[in-house]
Scaffold this motif. Structure first.
Motif, PDB file in Angstrom:
ATOM      1  N   ASP A  32       0.816  -1.105   0.128  1.00  0.00           N
ATOM      2  CA  ASP A  32      -0.035   0.121   0.027  1.00  0.00           C
ATOM      3  C   ASP A  32       0.827   1.167  -0.129  1.00  0.00           C
ATOM      4  O   ASP A  32       1.955   1.272   0.987  1.00  0.00           O
ATOM      5  N   LEU A  33       0.485   2.137  -0.755  1.00  0.00           N
ATOM      6  CA  LEU A  33       1.222   3.367  -0.989  1.00  0.00           C
ATOM      7  C   LEU A  33       0.788   4.492   0.226  1.00  0.00           C
ATOM      8  O   LEU A  33       1.601   5.198   0.845  1.00  0.00           O
ATOM      9  N   THR A  34      -0.320   4.179   0.733  1.00  0.00           N
ATOM     10  CA  THR A  34      -1.134   5.291   1.443  1.00  0.00           C
ATOM     11  C   THR A  34      -1.713   4.314   2.621  1.00  0.00           C
ATOM     12  O   THR A  34      -1.795   3.053   2.657  1.00  0.00           O
ATOM     13  N   PRO A  40       5.142   4.833   3.682  1.00  0.00           N
ATOM     14  CA  PRO A  40       5.794   5.725   4.637  1.00  0.00           C
ATOM     15  C   PRO A  40       6.101   4.998   5.972  1.00  0.00           C
ATOM     16  O   PRO A  40       7.444   4.997   6.572  1.00  0.00           O
ATOM     17  N   LYS A  41       5.069   4.451   6.411  1.00  0.00           N
ATOM     18  CA  LYS A  41       5.499   3.854   7.753  1.00  0.00           C
ATOM     19  C   LYS A  41       6.256   2.504   7.585  1.00  0.00           C
ATOM     20  O   LYS A  41       7.170   2.618   8.591  1.00  0.00           O
ATOM     21  N   GLN A  42       5.998   1.649   6.449  1.00  0.00           N
ATOM     22  CA  GLN A  42       6.842   0.315   6.368  1.00  0.00           C
ATOM     23  C   GLN A  42       8.502   0.961   5.991  1.00  0.00           C
ATOM     24  O   GLN A  42       9.196   0.157   6.839  1.00  0.00           O
ATOM     25  N   PHE A  43       8.409   1.793   5.404  1.00  0.00           N
ATOM     26  CA  PHE A  43       9.924   2.411   5.118  1.00  0.00           C
ATOM     27  C   PHE A  43      10.735   3.016   6.420  1.00  0.00           C
ATOM     28  O   PHE A  43      11.583   2.692   6.570  1.00  0.00           O
ATOM     29  N   VAL A 124      14.894   9.696   7.580  1.00  0.00           N
ATOM     30  CA  VAL A 124      14.825   8.612   6.444  1.00  0.00           C
ATOM     31  C   VAL A 124      15.060   9.330   5.075  1.00  0.00           C
ATOM     32  O   VAL A 124      15.633   8.718   4.240  1.00  0.00           O
ATOM     33  N   LEU A 125      14.393  10.481   4.952  1.00  0.00           N
ATOM     34  CA  LEU A 125      14.476  11.122   3.626  1.00  0.00           C
ATOM     35  C   LEU A 125      15.800  11.457   3.343  1.00  0.00           C
ATOM     36  O   LEU A 125      16.552  11.633   2.153  1.00  0.00           O
ATOM     37  N   SER A 126      16.584  11.960   4.527  1.00  0.00           N
ATOM     38  CA  SER A 126      17.919  12.318   4.139  1.00  0.00           C
ATOM     39  C   SER A 126      18.913  11.189   3.601  1.00  0.00           C
ATOM     40  O   SER A 126      19.828  11.397   2.840  1.00  0.00           O
ATOM     41  N   LEU A 127      18.463  10.161   4.149  1.00  0.00           N
ATOM     42  CA  LEU A 127      19.405   8.944   3.767  1.00  0.00           C
ATOM     43  C   LEU A 127      19.172   8.459   2.490  1.00  0.00           C
ATOM     44  O   LEU A 127      20.378   8.178   1.909  1.00  0.00           O
ATOM     45  N   TYR A 128      18.156   8.567   1.783  1.00  0.00           N
ATOM     46  CA  TYR A 128      18.101   8.194   0.563  1.00  0.00           C
ATOM     47  C   TYR A 128      17.949   9.359  -0.486  1.00  0.00           C
ATOM     48  O   TYR A 128      18.391   9.298  -1.614  1.00  0.00           O
ATOM     49  N   ALA A 129      17.180  10.283  -0.174  1.00  0.00           N
ATOM     50  CA  ALA A 129      16.705  11.434  -1.108  1.00  0.00           C
ATOM     51  C   ALA A 129      18.013  12.574  -1.512  1.00  0.00           C
ATOM     52  O   ALA A 129      17.985  13.103  -2.508  1.00  0.00           O
TER      53      ALA A 129
END
Length: 164
Positions: A32-34, A40-43, A124-129
């Protein structure tokens, strides 16, 4: 003379590309994306558990399922403990925190008895994006959590989570 991209534009492009990659992977795996258990939660769960596993590896001086140099280990992994932490934007996330037999493991990313993780989504975002270096990511952990996470640990975390 060709105009150069602004750093903000490059950052947005990197974030967009990372998001597209994760959306495609999620769709391929039927995730599920949302929603309450969406991507987001799984990530977030995956990144936190990976970071904790790498902290444990650094604490014990060896990776999971690896023997110590002399073949005997005074301290070893001893399963996990379930814990729910609350994040700012994805809400509660249930994670598995590794334990060691001596009880000497002191996690940094999610401290003992810590239940709220403000700013974890930014990490989380900084690690990847963002395409940050390991030193910059380590500094980001310090800024957000006050956590001293080595560059080597950050490198192992990012390598393992990329396989998500």
């Amino acid at each position: 003379m060709t105009p150069t991209k602004k750093p903000d534009a490059e950052k947005r492009n990197a974030e967009r590309e990372a998001a597209l990659t994760f959306v495609r992977m999620a769709k391929e795996k039927g995730l599920d994306l949302t929603g309450p258990d969406g991507l987001p939660k799984q990530f977030t769960k995956s990144v936190l558990e990976t970071a904790l596993d790498e902290e444990m590896a650094e604490h014990l001086g060896r990776a999971k399922h690896k023997k110590s140099k002399d073949g005997r280990a005074a301290n070893t992994r001893n399963g996990t403990t379930a814990k729910t932490v609350v994040t700012d934007s994805v809400g509660p996330v249930r994670i598995e925190v590794p334990r060691d037999r001596d009880g000497s493991f002191e996690p940094v990313v999610v401290r003992k008895r810590q239940r709220r993780l403000p700013g974890v989504d930014e990490v989380v975002l900084s690690l990847y994006a963002r395409g940050l270096t390991t030193g910059e990511i380590s500094a980001h952990f310090q800024e957000i959590y006050g956590a001293d996470v080595s560059r080597e640990t950050v490198s192992r975390i990012t390598e393992r989570v990329v396989c998500f």
